[in-house]
Structure formats: C-alpha cells, structure tokens
Design an enzyme around this catalytic site. Structure first.
Site, PDB file in Angstrom:
ATOM      1  N   LYS A  13       0.829  -1.214   0.000  1.00 60.14           N
ATOM      2  CA  LYS A  13       0.000   0.000   0.000  1.00 60.14           C
ATOM      3  C   LYS A  13       0.857   1.254   0.000  1.00 60.14           C
ATOM      4  CE  LYS A  13      -4.273  -2.143   1.289  1.00 60.14           C
ATOM      5  NZ  LYS A  13      -5.296  -2.495   2.277  1.00 60.14           N
ATOM      6  N   ARG A  25      -2.842 -10.544   4.530  1.00 64.65           N
ATOM      7  CA  ARG A  25      -3.244 -10.605   3.112  1.00 64.65           C
ATOM      8  C   ARG A  25      -2.131  -9.942   2.314  1.00 64.65           C
ATOM      9  NH1 ARG A  25      -5.531  -7.237  -0.606  1.00 64.65           N
ATOM     10  NH2 ARG A  25      -7.048  -8.128  -2.052  1.00 64.65           N
TER      11      ARG A  25
HETATM   12  N1  PMM Z   1      -7.310  -4.237   0.591  1.00 67.22           N
HETATM   13  C1  PMM Z   1      -7.565  -4.329  -0.712  1.00 67.22           C
HETATM   14  C2  PMM Z   1      -8.436  -5.307  -1.224  1.00 67.22           C
HETATM   15  N2  PMM Z   1      -9.036  -6.185  -0.393  1.00 67.22           N
HETATM   16  N3  PMM Z   1      -9.381  -7.013   1.768  1.00 67.22           N
HETATM   17  C3  PMM Z   1      -9.173  -6.935   3.076  1.00 67.22           C
HETATM   18  N4  PMM Z   1      -9.760  -7.814   3.903  1.00 67.22           N
HETATM   19  N5  PMM Z   1      -8.354  -5.993   3.621  1.00 67.22           N
HETATM   20  C4  PMM Z   1      -7.731  -5.052   2.852  1.00 67.22           C
HETATM   21  O1  PMM Z   1      -7.035  -4.174   3.394  1.00 67.22           O
HETATM   22  C5  PMM Z   1      -7.930  -5.119   1.439  1.00 67.22           C
HETATM   23  C6  PMM Z   1      -8.790  -6.121   0.937  1.00 67.22           C
HETATM   24  C7  PMM Z   1      -6.884  -3.390  -1.652  1.00 67.22           C
HETATM   25  O2  PMM Z   1      -5.609  -3.815  -1.960  1.00 67.22           O
HETATM   26  P1  PMM Z   1      -5.232  -4.602  -3.329  1.00 67.22           P
HETATM   27  O3  PMM Z   1      -5.589  -3.701  -4.464  1.00 67.22           O
HETATM   28  O4  PMM Z   1      -3.793  -4.859  -3.233  1.00 67.22           O
HETATM   29  O5  PMM Z   1      -6.014  -5.878  -3.401  1.00 67.22           O
END
Ligand code: PMM
Length: 299
Positions: free
Chosen positions: A204, A244
């Site tokens: 991020k 994650r």
């Molecule tokens: N962040 C993103 C997408 N899905 N799900 C959860 N549970 N927590 C998060 O912080 C989260 C998520 C956005 O990040 P990405 O674009 O790298 O998927």
C-alpha cells in the site's frame, strides 16, 4: 492469504491477472508458495475507482474461483456484493472477504449466515470513489474499534456464528498514512474485541511514502516487498490471525523465521485463538517465485 486481483485496474497488480489462465496459474503458485487462501477479487477498490457492474465482477471472479477450487486451492472471494459472494460460495469459495464489512449490501449477512462460512469484516466507510473524504477520526483506533464492533453486532444479529467472524482494520480505506501506522501500533486494542484479525498492508502507498526518495518520490509498488513483510511479521507477532499479501513466498519465509524463533510476541495480553475460524490449513511451501507489479496507487 495471497492476493489475486482479476481486474484491469487494481493499484498493486492491475491488469496482470485479468487473463483467466494467467490468474489461475498465479493463484496456484501462491498456494504452492504457502498461502492458506487465495483471495480472488473482481472489483478494484483503489481510491477514486468507479464501481463495475455486478455481472462484470461475477464474470471475472467465478471462472477463476471454480478452476482454483477444482484444483484443490482454498479460495476466498473479495467482494462487497451478496450476489457475487453467493455465486462464489456456490462455485467453491471457502471464505467471503468483504471490504465493506457488510455495509455495502444489506443482503450479504444473510448470504454468509446461510452458508456458514467465515466472513472477513473490514472497517469501511464508503466506496472507493469517495473514501478520501471520509478519513476523519477523533481517535482512529478507538473509532475503528467502535465501528467494527457495530459490524460484528450486525453480523451476529443476522445469524452469523461468532466463530465465523474475522475482523480487519482496513488499512488505506478512508485512512491516511498516520492512521495506518496508529492502527499498526495499537493492534492489541482491536484484538481486544475478541475476534481473529486479518492485517492487509501489502504494497500500500503509505509504505511507498515511508520509503520515499530524498526528493519525496514514493517508492514504486514493486519496491515495497521488504516493508510489507516487516509489517506482516509485526502484525502476526502482535496477535494477528492472518495477513493478506501479494508476495506470499517472502511472507511465508519470514513467518517461518518468526515461528522457528519461538513465536516471539509483541504484546503481553494473550492473542486470540488462531484456530477459532474454521478454514483451510496451509500447505507446505514448495518451490516457486512471485511477480512484481509496476502500477502506482494513492492509498
Ligand atoms: N485491501 C484491498 C483489497 N481487499 N481485503 C481486506 N480484507 N483488507 C484489505 O485491506 C484489502 C482487501 C486493496 O488492496 P489490493 O488492491 O492490493 O487488493
């Protein structure tokens, strides 16, 4: 949890896995690298992003969920839509990862309760288009805790079993860098809610800003792996249930070191029971590698 965005526009890996075969291969690789879950998402949540129609989201995620589960890969579906979640559960998904914590779709709680599957309730204040305006807190940790507690209460009232709930502070969602760091530093206050916690800092933008060049240029997304791994280890050592991440292998390696060194704990309070949420068990990590993205975000 390995991230698999089957979108053309996610900040961290946008476009990379929009092709179905490529997405399935990457999901398989993350699983072989040691991911306990592969998180399949079909709608970008990058700040400012427009929503995609439900049919488009479903068309992106369902074939990938179906193929990965047929190959024995445990999958979570990253969606805020009850309809997409229901179809993904039907296609074999084991977990619903809902970045809106049930707020975006009033039918989500019913779907998850009926399926009896784990539900990740992330802290959320609004869709990507307007989340930047919503990043105002009195005390970000106390406010996130209170708002998560409300989502937990709503889930329980809808019939979701307590041992099916996972919480997530939602780093970068209506939060600035200082908010993300405060949530990281004070994770025990969220763990105190008594639920397993998922921590998702991977790649991020606040990590890019931390590692900015002397002229202020943020570190590009593909230069944030070490910082991501460090935040993940800190979170797990503070009691997080899961992380994650995009870079599964590096994370699994770092957590193996943490485990071999006696699982040192960063807090004195007992962490929540990590086995509380039913779900897949991680496979041992065989050989493989990870890829690096090259797009920028504003989160
Ligand atoms: N962040 C993103 C997408 N899905 N799900 C959860 N549970 N927590 C998060 O912080 C989260 C998520 C956005 O990040 P990405 O674009 O790298 O998927």
């Amino acid at each position: 949890m390995g991230v698999l965005n089957v979108t053309p526009d996610s900040f961290s890996d946008g476009g990379r896995y929009a092709d179905r075969d490529h997405a399935v291969r990457h999901g398989l690789r993350m699983w072989r690298d040691g991911a306990a879950l592969v998180d399949v998402g079909g709608e970008s949540t990058r700040p400012g992003a427009d929503r995609v129609p439900a049919a488009t989201e479903a068309a992106r995620v369902l074939p990938v969920v179906r193929e990965l589960t047929a190959l024995g890969v445990p999958v979570s579906v990253d969606t805020t839509r009850a309809r997409v979640a229901a179809a993904a559960l039907e296609a074999g998904a084991a977990v619903v990862n809902d970045v809106s914590g049930g707020l975006a779709d009033p039918d989500m709680a019913t779907v998850v309760a009926a399926a009896g599957r784990p539900w990740v309730l992330m802290h959320w204040r609004g869709h990507a288009k307007r989340m930047a305006e919503l990043a105002s807190y009195t005390d970000v940790v106390a406010d996130v805790r209170t708002e998560l507690a409300r989502r937990i209460d709503a889930a329980l009232a809808a019939g979701v079993r307590p041992d099916r709930i996972v919480i997530d502070p939602g780093l970068g969602f209506a939060k600035g860098a200082a908010d993300n760091w405060a949530l990281t530093a004070r994770l025990p206050e969220l763990l105190d809610l008594g639920y397993p916690l998922l921590f998702a800092a991977s790649r991020k933008s606040y990590l890019g800003r931390l590692l900015a060049d002397p002229d202020g240029t943020p570190r590009p997304v593909d230069g944030r792996v070490a910082a991501t791994v460090a935040t993940s280890v800190l979170a797990v050592a503070a009691g997080a249930w899961g992380v994650r991440v995009h870079d599964v292998r590096a994370t699994v390696d770092a957590l193996a070191v943490w485990q071999a060194s006696g699982r040192p704990c960063l807090v004195t309070a007992a962490p929540p029971d990590r086995s509380a949420v039913g779900g897949p068990t991680p496979e041992p990590p065989p050989a493989g590698g990870t890829t690096s993205p090259d797009t920028e975000d504003t989160r």
